[in-house]
Design a protein around this motif. Sequence first.
Motif, short mmCIF file in Angstrom:
data_model
loop_
_atom_site.label_atom_id
_atom_site.label_comp_id
_atom_site.label_asym_id
_atom_site.label_seq_id
_atom_site.Cartn_x
_atom_site.Cartn_y
_atom_site.Cartn_z
N ILE A 99 84.19 44.25 17.63
CA ILE A 99 82.92 44.84 17.17
C ILE A 99 83.04 45.33 15.73
O ILE A 99 82.18 45.07 14.90
N LEU A 100 84.12 46.02 15.42
CA LEU A 100 84.23 46.68 14.11
C LEU A 100 84.51 45.74 12.95
O LEU A 100 84.39 46.15 11.80
N ALA A 105 77.53 44.87 13.38
CA ALA A 105 77.84 45.45 14.69
C ALA A 105 78.48 46.84 14.57
O ALA A 105 78.52 47.59 15.55
N ARG A 106 78.97 47.16 13.40
CA ARG A 106 79.71 48.41 13.20
C ARG A 106 78.90 49.66 13.54
O ARG A 106 79.46 50.71 13.85
N ILE A 107 77.60 49.55 13.56
CA ILE A 107 76.74 50.70 13.87
C ILE A 107 77.04 51.27 15.26
O ILE A 107 76.89 52.46 15.50
N VAL A 110 79.32 54.62 16.79
CA VAL A 110 78.95 55.95 17.27
C VAL A 110 79.19 56.11 18.77
O VAL A 110 79.25 57.23 19.27
N MET A 111 79.37 55.00 19.47
CA MET A 111 79.64 55.04 20.91
C MET A 111 81.11 54.80 21.22
O MET A 111 81.47 54.54 22.35
N MET A 112 81.95 54.85 20.20
CA MET A 112 83.37 54.59 20.38
C MET A 112 84.16 55.87 20.18
O MET A 112 83.85 56.63 19.27
N PRO A 113 85.20 56.11 20.93
CA PRO A 113 85.63 55.29 22.05
C PRO A 113 84.69 55.50 23.24
O PRO A 113 83.84 56.39 23.22
N PHE A 140 71.58 45.21 21.87
CA PHE A 140 72.01 44.83 20.53
C PHE A 140 72.16 43.32 20.37
O PHE A 140 72.01 42.79 19.29
N GLY A 141 72.54 42.65 21.45
CA GLY A 141 72.75 41.22 21.38
C GLY A 141 74.05 40.87 20.68
O GLY A 141 74.86 41.74 20.33
N GLY A 142 74.29 39.59 20.48
CA GLY A 142 75.44 39.09 19.73
C GLY A 142 76.78 39.54 20.29
O GLY A 142 76.97 39.66 21.49
N ILE A 143 77.71 39.80 19.38
CA ILE A 143 79.07 40.19 19.76
C ILE A 143 79.06 41.51 20.52
O ILE A 143 79.88 41.72 21.42
N VAL A 144 78.14 42.41 20.18
CA VAL A 144 78.07 43.70 20.87
C VAL A 144 77.74 43.48 22.34
O VAL A 144 78.39 44.06 23.22
N ALA A 145 76.77 42.64 22.64
CA ALA A 145 76.42 42.35 24.03
C ALA A 145 77.58 41.71 24.76
O ALA A 145 77.87 42.07 25.91
N GLU A 146 78.26 40.81 24.11
CA GLU A 146 79.40 40.12 24.73
C GLU A 146 80.51 41.12 25.07
O GLU A 146 81.00 41.17 26.19
N VAL A 147 80.90 41.91 24.09
CA VAL A 147 81.99 42.86 24.30
C VAL A 147 81.59 43.95 25.29
O VAL A 147 82.35 44.28 26.21
N MET A 148 80.40 44.50 25.13
CA MET A 148 79.97 45.57 26.02
C MET A 148 79.80 45.08 27.45
O MET A 148 80.00 45.84 28.40
N GLY A 149 79.46 43.82 27.63
CA GLY A 149 79.42 43.24 28.97
C GLY A 149 80.80 43.24 29.61
O GLY A 149 80.97 43.55 30.79
#
Length: 164
Positions: A99-100, A105-107, A110-113, A140-149
């Motif tokens: 994500i980072l 996606a860096r926004i 704020v939810m990390m960790p 958020f979609g994209g890489i954020v959706a993939e990783v958060m999934g």
Amino acid sequence: MKSLGIFVLGLIVGAGALGVVAYNSAASMMLVEMESPYSLEESIAKIKEGAKKINKREGTMWVSPDVKSLHKSIKKHGGADVAPVMLVDLCEPTHATRILTEDDARIVSVMMPCTISVYEKSDGKVYIAHMNAGLMGGMFGGIVAEVMGEVNGQQHEILGFAEQ
């Protein structure tokens, strides 16, 4: 023509009702709370143990860099005595890196960790709360959706001891 007007009115009323329901249930969908069968300290230990188990099984690198006593911090800084609330930080460096490394996606930093809250309520029971990472990531979609999934699935495994 009259039936078309009734149809359009029905669509508008239906959309409005759906919006009200979505608005009223958004918080309960975004945050997950479950009762723990263990004490506060045991629940925290189970969370850390769950992270280690998933690391061994899936080759992940979940770590808990910190556990904060929110209730003690509140008291220390002039607030009132509140029931115990512990914040268990969890981080999986590979997920965080994915994500980072993307500017857009860096926004979500704020939810990390990932934070899991373990607390007592006035009923004397211990509860665990966490963000619904899959739902949040999907917004958020994209890489954020993939990783958060992926995070969402792994959190469920880590917290399996408390899920009913």
